[in-house]
Design an enzyme around this catalytic site. Structure first.
Site, short mmCIF file in Angstrom:
data_model
loop_
_atom_site.label_atom_id
_atom_site.label_comp_id
_atom_site.label_asym_id
_atom_site.label_seq_id
_atom_site.Cartn_x
_atom_site.Cartn_y
_atom_site.Cartn_z
N GLU A 1 1.05 2.84 -12.51
CA GLU A 1 -0.25 3.30 -12.11
C GLU A 1 -0.66 4.78 -12.73
O GLU A 1 -1.94 5.22 -13.03
CB GLU A 1 -0.50 3.40 -10.95
N ALA B 1 -6.08 3.45 -0.58
CA ALA B 1 -5.95 3.21 0.54
C ALA B 1 -6.21 4.29 1.57
O ALA B 1 -6.42 4.26 2.75
CB ALA B 1 -4.45 2.47 0.88
N PHE B 2 -5.54 5.46 1.14
CA PHE B 2 -5.56 6.61 1.79
C PHE B 2 -6.97 7.20 1.82
O PHE B 2 -7.26 8.12 2.79
CB PHE B 2 -4.85 7.71 1.08
N THR C 1 0.67 -1.26 -0.07
CA THR C 1 0.15 -0.18 0.05
C THR C 1 0.77 1.20 -0.02
O THR C 1 0.33 2.34 0.43
CB THR C 1 -0.90 -0.02 1.08
N SER C 2 1.98 1.13 -0.48
CA SER C 2 2.91 2.18 -0.13
C SER C 2 3.58 2.74 -1.52
O SER C 2 2.75 3.73 -2.14
CB SER C 2 4.45 2.03 0.18
N ARG C 3 4.41 2.25 -2.40
CA ARG C 3 4.56 2.86 -3.93
C ARG C 3 4.76 1.88 -4.82
O ARG C 3 5.47 0.42 -4.42
CB ARG C 3 5.69 3.74 -3.81
N ASP D 1 -2.25 -1.96 -3.84
CA ASP D 1 -2.99 -0.97 -3.76
C ASP D 1 -2.23 0.19 -4.91
O ASP D 1 -3.11 1.21 -5.20
CB ASP D 1 -3.25 -0.21 -2.59
N HIS E 1 -5.14 2.52 -5.84
CA HIS E 1 -4.75 3.57 -4.82
C HIS E 1 -5.57 4.29 -4.00
O HIS E 1 -5.84 5.38 -3.84
CB HIS E 1 -4.00 4.59 -5.80
#
Length: 332
Positions: free
Chosen positions: A263, A297-298, A232-234, A258, A295
């Protein structure tokens, strides 16, 4: 002060417009991502606000500087998409949102683990078709499993607290070890040992030259057969081609991503009526043990509020000749 936004969606406008009256900025929104193709559209602005897939290379920064831009406000934590040296040489200040909602990302990582393990996404579709068979839906207990955490900053620590509640054994690697995590039982180990011992590996580190393709053919061979990997980072932390091979040969038992290396051509867009010519993502999504989210997650209301408020506060303080309240918000 005029602020020009890029990569904006309706939800970005909603939150920035809600909090901007307290700051009085003039906000201009572009839906397109920032890059050489659009940078010349910036006019009479003092700052630009960018997101994760905006490209702020030396060429773009040079144009921004010549157009009078003084501040680059990143409404995200990562800054790997910015040529920091070019910004420094051009005299542009760069700020970010270092900790908008660690819990949002940590909880999404947990959701991906539970979904992959207990196959709730498959069960949902099956039951809607009146198929109540349990065949193919068996999972495993999280209790007692070894969870490897790569990166124990704000998000990594939040993730550790969640997984501790499941009765998991927690091991971790970071160049800076957290005393908080040590106090409640997280054991720091060399990276190779974290790879070797983990049943589930969750990535929570920034994308740097030292972490690019952290998950690759060599490191996959160090892991347990059937390991679950969550990112879920990069996207650049994972070598996609190596992971495809790991899935084919069942070295990877489950993969939840994610984020994705390429992307910027896919995520945050509705491509449901188009043909995606990215063979790698198509192959990844074809595996039954792979879960891809775009993307998100945030993406909680609490996180969006914090992102908007922190970004506007950072810009307001920089414009007054002050430093942001959180020193970690300053990149350049």
């Amino acid at each position: 002060m005029k602020v020009t936004f890029f990569s904006t969606k309706p939800y970005d406008r909603e939150f920035f417009d809600r909090f901007n009256p307290s700051f009085g900025f003039e906000l201009e929104y572009y839906e397109t991502h920032l890059g050489p193709h659009i940078v010349n559209a910036v006019e009479h602005a003092t700052a630009i606000c960018a997101f994760v897939n905006d490209k702020l290379n030396a060429e773009v920064i040079d144009v921004l500087a010549r157009k009078g831009i003084k501040y680059i406000a990143l409404r995200c934590a990562g800054f790997n998409n910015v040529d920091l040296e070019a910004a420094r040489q051009a005299g542009l200040r760069v700020c970010r949102v270092p900790a908008y909602s660690p819990e949002a990302v940590a909880e999404h990582a947990l959701a991906m683990i539970l979904t992959l393990n207990r196959k709730t996404h498959k069960a949902y579709n099956r039951v809607r078709e009146q198929n109540f068979s349990l065949k193919g839906l068996m999972g495993f207990n999280l209790h007692g499993k070894i969870i490897g955490i790569i990166g124990t900053g704000n998000i990594g620590r939040a993730f550790a607290r969640l997984m501790r509640g499941f009765g998991c054994t927690l091991i971790a690697y970071d160049v800076v070890e957290s005393d908080e995590l040590k106090r409640f039982g997280v054991q720091y180990l060399p990276l190779r040992e974290v790879f070797a011992q983990s049943d589930i590996l969750s990535l929570h580190c920034p994308l740097l030259e030292s972490t690019r393709h952290l998950i690759n053919a060599e490191t996959l061979r160090q892991m347990k057969k059937g390991v679950m990997i969550i990112n879920t980072s990069r996207g650049g932390l994972i070598d996609s081609q190596a992971v495809l091979e790991g899935l084919r040969f069942k070295q990877i038992g489950y993969l939840g991503i994610d984020v994705y290396e390429q992307e910027d051509k896919l995520f945050f867009r509705d491509l449901s009526h188009t043909i995606i010519d990215d063979d790698t993502i198509q192959l990844l999504m074809s595996f039954p043990n792979v879960l891809v989210t775009g993307h998100q997650a945030f993406f909680t209301s609490e996180a969006m509020e914090e992102i908007a408020l922190t970004t506007l506060k950072n810009l307001a303080r920089l414009a007054q000749g002050l430093e942001p309240e959180n020193p970690a918000a300053v990149v350049v």
